[in-house]
Enzyme design. Sequence first.
Site, PDB file in Angstrom:
ATOM      1  N   TYR A 105     -21.964 -83.914  70.101  1.00 16.63           N
ATOM      2  CA  TYR A 105     -22.087 -82.598  70.753  1.00 16.63           C
ATOM      3  C   TYR A 105     -21.262 -81.598  69.978  1.00 16.63           C
ATOM      4  O   TYR A 105     -20.110 -81.858  69.623  1.00 16.63           O
ATOM      5  CB  TYR A 105     -21.562 -82.677  72.195  1.00 16.63           C
ATOM      6  CG  TYR A 105     -21.415 -81.329  72.883  1.00 16.63           C
ATOM      7  CD1 TYR A 105     -22.377 -80.869  73.796  1.00 16.63           C
ATOM      8  CD2 TYR A 105     -20.317 -80.501  72.618  1.00 16.63           C
ATOM      9  CE1 TYR A 105     -22.246 -79.638  74.406  1.00 16.63           C
ATOM     10  CE2 TYR A 105     -20.191 -79.267  73.227  1.00 16.63           C
ATOM     11  CZ  TYR A 105     -21.155 -78.831  74.121  1.00 16.63           C
ATOM     12  OH  TYR A 105     -21.024 -77.610  74.728  1.00 16.63           O
ATOM     13  N   GLU A 194     -25.075 -73.883  71.088  1.00 16.80           N
ATOM     14  CA  GLU A 194     -24.769 -75.259  71.476  1.00 16.80           C
ATOM     15  C   GLU A 194     -25.797 -76.216  70.873  1.00 16.80           C
ATOM     16  O   GLU A 194     -26.991 -75.941  70.923  1.00 16.80           O
ATOM     17  CB  GLU A 194     -24.790 -75.383  73.004  1.00 16.80           C
ATOM     18  CG  GLU A 194     -24.363 -76.750  73.504  1.00 16.80           C
ATOM     19  CD  GLU A 194     -24.540 -76.877  75.013  1.00 16.80           C
ATOM     20  OE1 GLU A 194     -23.536 -76.815  75.730  1.00 16.80           O
ATOM     21  OE2 GLU A 194     -25.694 -77.039  75.461  1.00 16.80           O
TER      22      GLU A 194
END
Length: 384
Positions: A105, A194
Site C-alpha cells: 500500500y 493512493e
Amino acid sequence: MAAAVDLYEYQGKQLFARAGIPVSEGRVAETPAEARTAAEELGGQVVVKAQVLVGGRGKAGGIKLADSPDEAEAYASDILGMDIRGHVVRRLWLERASEIAKEYYLSITFDRGEKKPLFMLTTQGGVDIEEVAAESPEALAKLHVDPLVGFQPWQARWLCFTAAIEDVGEQKQVAAIVENLYGAFVDFDAMLCEVNPLIVTPEGEVKALDSKFTVDDNALYRHPEVGEMRDVEAADPQERLAREKDVTYVKLDGEVGILGNGAGLVMSTLDVIDQVGGRPANFCDLGGGGDAEGVVAALEVITTDPQVKAILFNIFGGITRCDEVARGILEALERMTIEHPIVVRLDGTNAEEGRRLLAEASPANLHVEETMLSAAERVVELSR
Ligand code: GDP
Ligand code: MN
C-alpha cells in the site's frame, strides 16, 4: 469553496502512467460488446473492473478475472448496472490481468495538522489502511515532505527501509514510484493519490493495480484535462449548468433559493433559513460577481430548479458595493422573466444607495428587508 474532484481508477491510472508509474495496459468499455472487443485486443486473461467512485469493489463483486473474450462479455453484463454501495456501474475498465505475489500500500495525502504532504507505505496492502493503522501501526511507514524543501531521494529509501521492504530490486522500483507519485501529486494539485494494492508480480515487477486520485477543484483552471475527466453525466443538471456558467453552486433539498457573496455569509444564511423554519434549496456564492452578468448567471441556475419557490439575496458589501449588486439585480430582472418572489437584504458598503435604487425601481416581486433575520422570515413566508 474547497471541493474535490474524484477520478475513476482508469483516469487516475492515466495520470500515473504520465508520471512514470507502471500500470497495466487496458481499455474502457460501456457495453458487454465493447468489453468483448477490449478483451480480444488485450489478449489472454483480463480483469473486468467496475468504475465507480467508491472503494471495496472487489468485495462487492465488481471485479472479475476473465479467461476469454466470452467470459469478459458475460462478466461485463453482470457488472454493468450493478449497484455498488449506492453507485451504479456505467463504465468498465478492462486490463491485462496481473499475477500477484505481494500486495503493498502506498499513498500521499495532506496532513492538515502538520500542513505538509504525508506519505504512507506498508507491505500489508490490499486491505483497508485504517485496519493496518489500528491493528499493526508499526507496519505503517509514515513520512512528511516539507513542501518548501521538496521531495528528497533519501525519503523514498527511508520509507522502504521503515516498511521493511527487503528485496533490493523491489526497493529500487518502489523508491522510483514514491518519487513519481510525489511528482503527480504536486503537478496535478492532488489532495490524495493512493495505490492499493501496489503489487509485486512473481517476476519481481512492481506496479499500481488500483488508483484513487483526488484533485483540488480550485486548481482545475490549471488542468483542463482533469476538468474533462470529471464525470459530467453523473452530476446534477443545475450543478452542471452552474459549472458551465462559472457559478459556485451546490444543490440542496429545500424551497428557498439563496444567493450571497462569500462562502461564510452563504453558510450562515443557510443556518438562518433553517432557524426560521425554512429549507434552503441551494448554496450559491456570487463571490465578487455582483454585476449583472454574475447575477443573471446565478439566477438562471437557481430558477431552473423546479423546487425553488422564493429567492433570497443576502449581500454584505465589502469590496463588492451594494449599489452595484442592486443595479445587477435590476438589470437581471429586465433581461429575464422571474416569477418567483425575491427578497433582498443589503448591508455594508453603499447599502443605502443600493436600497434606494431598488425602492425607486420597485419591481412587483421584489421585497427589500433590512436585516438578515427579517429577510429570512420574509422569504420563508413567501416560499409557502
Ligand atoms: P477495490 O476493491 O475497489 O479496492 O479494487 P482493486 O482494484 O484494489 O482490486 C481488488 C482486488 O482485486 C485486488 O486487491 C486484487 O486482489 C484483485 N485484482 C485486481 N486486479 C487483479 C489482477 O489483475 N489480477 C489478479 N489476480 N487479481 C486482481
Ligand atoms: Mn483497491
